[in-house]
Design a protein around this motif. Structure first.
Motif, PDB file in Angstrom:
ATOM      1  N   ALA A 180      62.005  14.873  27.190  1.00 31.63           N
ATOM      2  CA  ALA A 180      60.544  14.949  27.330  1.00 31.63           C
ATOM      3  C   ALA A 180      60.045  13.865  28.279  1.00 31.63           C
ATOM      4  CB  ALA A 180      59.886  14.823  25.957  1.00 31.63           C
ATOM      5  N   LYS A 181      60.623  12.662  28.187  1.00 26.89           N
ATOM      6  CA  LYS A 181      60.241  11.581  29.111  1.00 26.89           C
ATOM      7  C   LYS A 181      60.606  11.941  30.548  1.00 26.89           C
ATOM      8  CE  LYS A 181      60.765   7.792  25.765  1.00 26.89           C
ATOM      9  NZ  LYS A 181      61.547   6.566  25.422  1.00 26.89           N
ATOM     10  N   ARG A 182      61.789  12.522  30.727  1.00 26.48           N
ATOM     11  CA  ARG A 182      62.213  12.900  32.083  1.00 26.48           C
ATOM     12  C   ARG A 182      61.290  13.965  32.658  1.00 26.48           C
ATOM     13  NH1 ARG A 182      65.935  12.931  35.915  1.00 26.48           N
ATOM     14  NH2 ARG A 182      66.499  14.895  36.897  1.00 26.48           N
ATOM     15  N   LEU A 183      60.944  14.957  31.866  1.00 24.80           N
ATOM     16  CA  LEU A 183      60.051  16.011  32.341  1.00 24.80           C
ATOM     17  C   LEU A 183      58.672  15.461  32.669  1.00 24.80           C
ATOM     18  CD1 LEU A 183      60.932  19.043  30.034  1.00 24.80           C
ATOM     19  CD2 LEU A 183      61.637  18.627  32.384  1.00 24.80           C
ATOM     20  N   ASP A 184      58.217  14.506  31.896  1.00 22.82           N
ATOM     21  CA  ASP A 184      56.914  13.903  32.137  1.00 22.82           C
ATOM     22  C   ASP A 184      56.853  13.271  33.529  1.00 22.82           C
ATOM     23  OD1 ASP A 184      54.269  13.185  30.853  1.00 22.82           O
ATOM     24  OD2 ASP A 184      54.970  11.182  31.414  1.00 22.82           O
ATOM     25  N   ALA A 185      57.980  12.711  33.973  1.00 26.51           N
ATOM     26  CA  ALA A 185      58.033  12.105  35.310  1.00 26.51           C
ATOM     27  C   ALA A 185      57.870  13.159  36.408  1.00 26.51           C
ATOM     28  CB  ALA A 185      59.358  11.364  35.488  1.00 26.51           C
ATOM     29  N   PHE A 186      58.191  14.439  36.100  1.00 23.91           N
ATOM     30  CA  PHE A 186      58.011  15.534  37.061  1.00 23.91           C
ATOM     31  C   PHE A 186      56.617  16.134  36.973  1.00 23.91           C
ATOM     32  CE2 PHE A 186      62.773  16.713  36.491  1.00 23.91           C
ATOM     33  CZ  PHE A 186      63.140  15.626  37.273  1.00 23.91           C
ATOM     34  N   GLY A 187      55.831  15.677  36.024  1.00 20.28           N
ATOM     35  CA  GLY A 187      54.527  16.283  35.808  1.00 20.28           C
ATOM     36  C   GLY A 187      54.569  17.450  34.848  1.00 20.28           C
ATOM     37  N   VAL A 188      55.746  17.679  34.207  1.00 23.81           N
ATOM     38  CA  VAL A 188      55.870  18.739  33.204  1.00 23.81           C
ATOM     39  C   VAL A 188      55.638  18.086  31.845  1.00 23.81           C
ATOM     40  CG1 VAL A 188      57.347  20.521  32.209  1.00 23.81           C
ATOM     41  CG2 VAL A 188      57.541  19.958  34.648  1.00 23.81           C
ATOM     42  N   HIS A 189      54.434  18.215  31.332  1.00 21.31           N
ATOM     43  CA  HIS A 189      54.049  17.506  30.116  1.00 21.31           C
ATOM     44  C   HIS A 189      54.325  18.376  28.889  1.00 21.31           C
ATOM     45  CE1 HIS A 189      52.363  14.657  32.851  1.00 21.31           C
ATOM     46  NE2 HIS A 189      51.446  15.511  33.292  1.00 21.31           N
ATOM     47  N   THR A 190      55.244  17.916  28.063  1.00 21.55           N
ATOM     48  CA  THR A 190      55.608  18.638  26.856  1.00 21.55           C
ATOM     49  C   THR A 190      56.031  17.635  25.800  1.00 21.55           C
ATOM     50  OG1 THR A 190      56.940  20.481  25.988  1.00 21.55           O
ATOM     51  CG2 THR A 190      58.030  18.964  27.517  1.00 21.55           C
ATOM     52  N   THR A 191      56.435  18.134  24.654  1.00 21.41           N
ATOM     53  CA  THR A 191      56.865  17.266  23.560  1.00 21.41           C
ATOM     54  C   THR A 191      58.289  17.628  23.169  1.00 21.41           C
ATOM     55  OG1 THR A 191      56.116  18.775  21.807  1.00 21.41           O
ATOM     56  CG2 THR A 191      54.490  17.219  22.702  1.00 21.41           C
ATOM     57  N   PRO A 192      59.002  16.724  22.489  1.00 19.55           N
ATOM     58  CA  PRO A 192      60.368  17.039  22.051  1.00 19.55           C
ATOM     59  C   PRO A 192      60.437  18.310  21.200  1.00 19.55           C
ATOM     60  CG  PRO A 192      59.944  14.695  21.795  1.00 19.55           C
ATOM     61  CD  PRO A 192      58.631  15.318  22.155  1.00 19.55           C
ATOM     62  N   GLU A 193      59.364  18.626  20.484  1.00 18.61           N
ATOM     63  CA  GLU A 193      59.357  19.806  19.616  1.00 18.61           C
ATOM     64  C   GLU A 193      59.323  21.114  20.392  1.00 18.61           C
ATOM     65  OE1 GLU A 193      58.578  16.278  17.738  1.00 18.61           O
ATOM     66  OE2 GLU A 193      57.228  17.168  19.249  1.00 18.61           O
ATOM     67  N   HIS A 194      59.029  21.042  21.691  1.00 21.36           N
ATOM     68  CA  HIS A 194      58.981  22.249  22.524  1.00 21.36           C
ATOM     69  C   HIS A 194      60.188  22.331  23.462  1.00 21.36           C
ATOM     70  CE1 HIS A 194      54.384  22.118  21.837  1.00 21.36           C
ATOM     71  NE2 HIS A 194      54.977  22.856  20.916  1.00 21.36           N
ATOM     72  N   ILE A 195      61.229  21.570  23.168  1.00 20.48           N
ATOM     73  CA  ILE A 195      62.468  21.562  23.950  1.00 20.48           C
ATOM     74  C   ILE A 195      63.608  22.037  23.061  1.00 20.48           C
ATOM     75  CG2 ILE A 195      64.149  20.104  25.147  1.00 20.48           C
ATOM     76  CD1 ILE A 195      61.810  18.333  26.024  1.00 20.48           C
ATOM     77  N   ILE A 196      64.457  22.907  23.602  1.00 23.73           N
ATOM     78  CA  ILE A 196      65.635  23.418  22.896  1.00 23.73           C
ATOM     79  C   ILE A 196      66.863  23.087  23.726  1.00 23.73           C
ATOM     80  CG2 ILE A 196      66.823  25.455  22.001  1.00 23.73           C
ATOM     81  CD1 ILE A 196      64.108  26.814  21.722  1.00 23.73           C
ATOM     82  N   THR A 197      67.847  22.436  23.147  1.00 26.27           N
ATOM     83  CA  THR A 197      69.083  22.160  23.880  1.00 26.27           C
ATOM     84  C   THR A 197      69.994  23.387  23.822  1.00 26.27           C
ATOM     85  OG1 THR A 197      70.252  21.218  21.978  1.00 26.27           O
ATOM     86  CG2 THR A 197      68.922  19.714  23.327  1.00 26.27           C
ATOM     87  N   THR A 198      70.839  23.515  24.845  1.00 26.63           N
ATOM     88  CA  THR A 198      71.687  24.698  24.985  1.00 26.63           C
ATOM     89  C   THR A 198      73.070  24.288  25.476  1.00 26.63           C
ATOM     90  OG1 THR A 198      70.953  25.031  27.274  1.00 26.63           O
ATOM     91  CG2 THR A 198      69.686  26.146  25.544  1.00 26.63           C
ATOM     92  N   VAL A 199      73.969  25.270  25.529  1.00 30.11           N
ATOM     93  CA  VAL A 199      75.313  25.026  26.037  1.00 30.11           C
ATOM     94  C   VAL A 199      75.287  25.244  27.554  1.00 30.11           C
ATOM     95  CG1 VAL A 199      77.765  25.563  25.779  1.00 30.11           C
ATOM     96  CG2 VAL A 199      76.215  25.868  23.844  1.00 30.11           C
ATOM     97  N   GLY A 200      74.636  24.340  28.262  1.00 29.88           N
ATOM     98  CA  GLY A 200      74.497  24.458  29.698  1.00 29.88           C
ATOM     99  C   GLY A 200      73.255  25.241  30.092  1.00 29.88           C
ATOM    100  N   ALA A 201      72.898  25.146  31.388  1.00 25.85           N
ATOM    101  CA  ALA A 201      71.707  25.841  31.887  1.00 25.85           C
ATOM    102  C   ALA A 201      71.882  27.355  31.868  1.00 25.85           C
ATOM    103  CB  ALA A 201      71.392  25.364  33.305  1.00 25.85           C
ATOM    104  N   THR A 202      73.102  27.834  32.103  1.00 25.20           N
ATOM    105  CA  THR A 202      73.337  29.280  32.090  1.00 25.20           C
ATOM    106  C   THR A 202      73.055  29.856  30.707  1.00 25.20           C
ATOM    107  OG1 THR A 202      75.021  29.039  33.807  1.00 25.20           O
ATOM    108  CG2 THR A 202      75.009  31.091  32.586  1.00 25.20           C
TER     109      THR A 202
END
Length: 486
Positions: A180-202
């Motif tokens: 979430a901190k990294r995305l914020d630096a891009f201007g993509v403002h979100t929270t950890p609760e709206h992020i899902i980790t995956t087995v790679g980008a694919t």
């Protein structure tokens, strides 16, 4: 060169060489074999030997002959007819392009077999750098901080805890906070609760497709583009709508026409350091894409796999619309550890639960150990410093590779940027790639990056693996030879 042998005829040797490459997927389905005359001159044999070898390949079902066009590697279930049939069209160029693209989608054009690209990219021919590779050389990614991070988070007690229970459904909370901190630096403002980790980008892309789409749904994908995405969507039964990618973004006229005719459900975009061209999305195009998405009700999947080497102020669609219709996808295989397979997606709140359900159905949870180690690398700034070193090294490699490519008589079809170069060779790169295999080099011909495979002069090079002047000398020699044969 083939040599006469008491145990194997020249015909059998030639047939065996080609069949081995087909079975190893070094010759992709749909690839055109050299003409009989070209193959005879390239291998120092008579045309009758080539004809006999091609007959053997036909008998084995590995190739097919197309009238007045030559021999092609067979593709299961793909119709070979009228691939390049056409008629003169008096319509204006822009209108004709949009109409042609829509027409191709309506014909149900089959995408290139992406497993051929994957197998070919990672089939180890020899130890020399391969220009067609899609990743950084492994020695570029070596570091001491990653093993140290794993050791730190994997003490005896923690390792037992990680191993004896599933991880958090959304993914490790510490990693999601760092993301979430990294995305914020891009201007993509979100929270950890709206992020899902995956087995790679694919895997993240697959979760989105399986959640939002049903077989037969139309999906817009950039062309040229990532062949794996073409084939992955086709394998799910989706209808591919190829959108020409230009320097400033997608062809908006084609997109608008698709929206009117097909009502697509999804648009998949690599907006920053597009693969294979290296283009970055311009602000005007970005706003227009989001306007189309809002007006016609489709979602945008933004694949930002090259974010770690991207320009500092690159435009992200997810930043402009605040993750309303955009789903942001990225990962760490390109920059850090390909085999860790850590990726993630950030989604609008309304889509979070359906996306999470799909993740749990397909993989349950993701490995907590590696996610915690990655979070530690990010928190301590090691990943950022590592990426800076990679960017510096890549800048130098790109400058050298561009100089060598231009000296070899190539031109760039797109301004060199990022990891890949989109190079115009002036000859058929499908045929050239087969000759380069004889010299131990794996190319990525441009046809692999199109939904409808057509031979052409373009190829994608990896700037990190094309700094060797020896490669370009071989390239020049074989291209000149192919020119003479043509």
């Amino acid at each position: 060169m083939l040599t006469r042998s008491p145990t194997q005829s020249l015909t059998e040797q030639l047939s065996a060489r080609i069949s081995e490459r087909i079975r190893n997927r070094l010759l992709a389905p749909g690839a055109r074999l050299p003409s009989v005359r070209q193959c005879a001159q390239q291998n120092g044999v008579s045309p009758s030997t080539v004809v006999a070898a091609y007959d053997q390949l036909l008998a084995q079902g590995l190739v097919q002959a197309r009238k007045n066009r030559g021999f092609f590697v067979r593709e299961g279930g793909r119709a070979a007819a009228d691939a390049d049939a056409g008629a003169t069209d008096p319509a204006p160029a822009g209108q004709r392009l949009a109409t042609d693209a829509v027409g191709r989608a309506a014909r149900g054009v089959a995408p290139v077999n992406a497993t051929a690209l994957i197998r070919g990219m990672f089939h180890k021919i020899n130890d020399q750098p391969q220009p067609g590779m899609g990743v950084f050389p492994s020695q570029w990614l070596e570091s001491a901080f990653m093993p140290a991070a794993v050791r730190k988070v994997a003490n005896a007690r923690a390792l037992q805890d990680f191993s004896l229970q599933y991880g958090e459904p959304l993914g490790d909370a510490g990693l999601r906070r760092q993301l979430a901190k990294r995305l914020d630096a891009f201007g993509v403002h979100t929270t950890p609760e709206h992020i899902i980790t995956t087995v790679g980008a694919t895997h993240a892309l697959d979760i989105v497709s399986r959640t939002l789409l049903r077989p037969g749904d139309p999906v817009m994908v950039e062309e040229p583009g990532w062949a794996v995405e073409f084939a992955r969507l086709a394998a799910l039964g989706m209808r591919i709508l190829p959108v020409p990618r230009r320097a400033d973004g997608p062809d908006l006229a084609v997109m608008a026409r698709y929206c009117e005719v097909h009502r697509p459900k999804l648009y998949v975009s690599v907006s920053v350091l597009h693969n294979p061209t290296g283009h970055c999305l311009a602000p005007g195009s970005a706003h227009r894409v989001l306007q189309l998405a809002d007006a016609h009700g489709f979602h945008v999947v933004e694949d930002d796999s090259y974010s770690h080497i991207a320009p500092e102020h690159a435009i992200r669609l997810a930043a402009l619309d605040g993750l309303q219709r955009t789903i942001y996808v990225s990962g760490f295989a390109k920059i850090l550890a390909p085999n860790w397979r850590v990726g993630f997606l950030a989604a609008p709140p309304a889509l979070l639960e359906p996306l999470l359900d799909t993740k749990l159905l397909t993989t349950l949870t993701t490995p907590a150990l590696l996610e915690k180690a990655l979070a530690l690398c990010m928190e301590q700034g090691q990943l950022r410093r590592h990426a800076e070193r990679i960017r510096t090294r890549l800048d130098a490699a790109r400058a050298r590779s561009v100089k060598l490519a231009l000296a070899a008589g190539c031109r760039f079809a797109a301004e060199p940027a990022g990891l890949f170069g989109w190079v115009d060779t002036g000859v058929d790169t499908d045929a050239l790639s087969q000759r380069m295999l004889d010299e131990g080099y794996l190319l990525a011909p441009g046809a692999l990056f199109h939904a409808e495979r057509k031979p052409g002069p373009l190829m994608r090079i990896n700037f990190a693996t094309t700094q060797d002047a020896a490669f370009w000398r071989v390239f020049e020699r074989l291209r000149a030879e192919q020119d003479r044969l043509r």
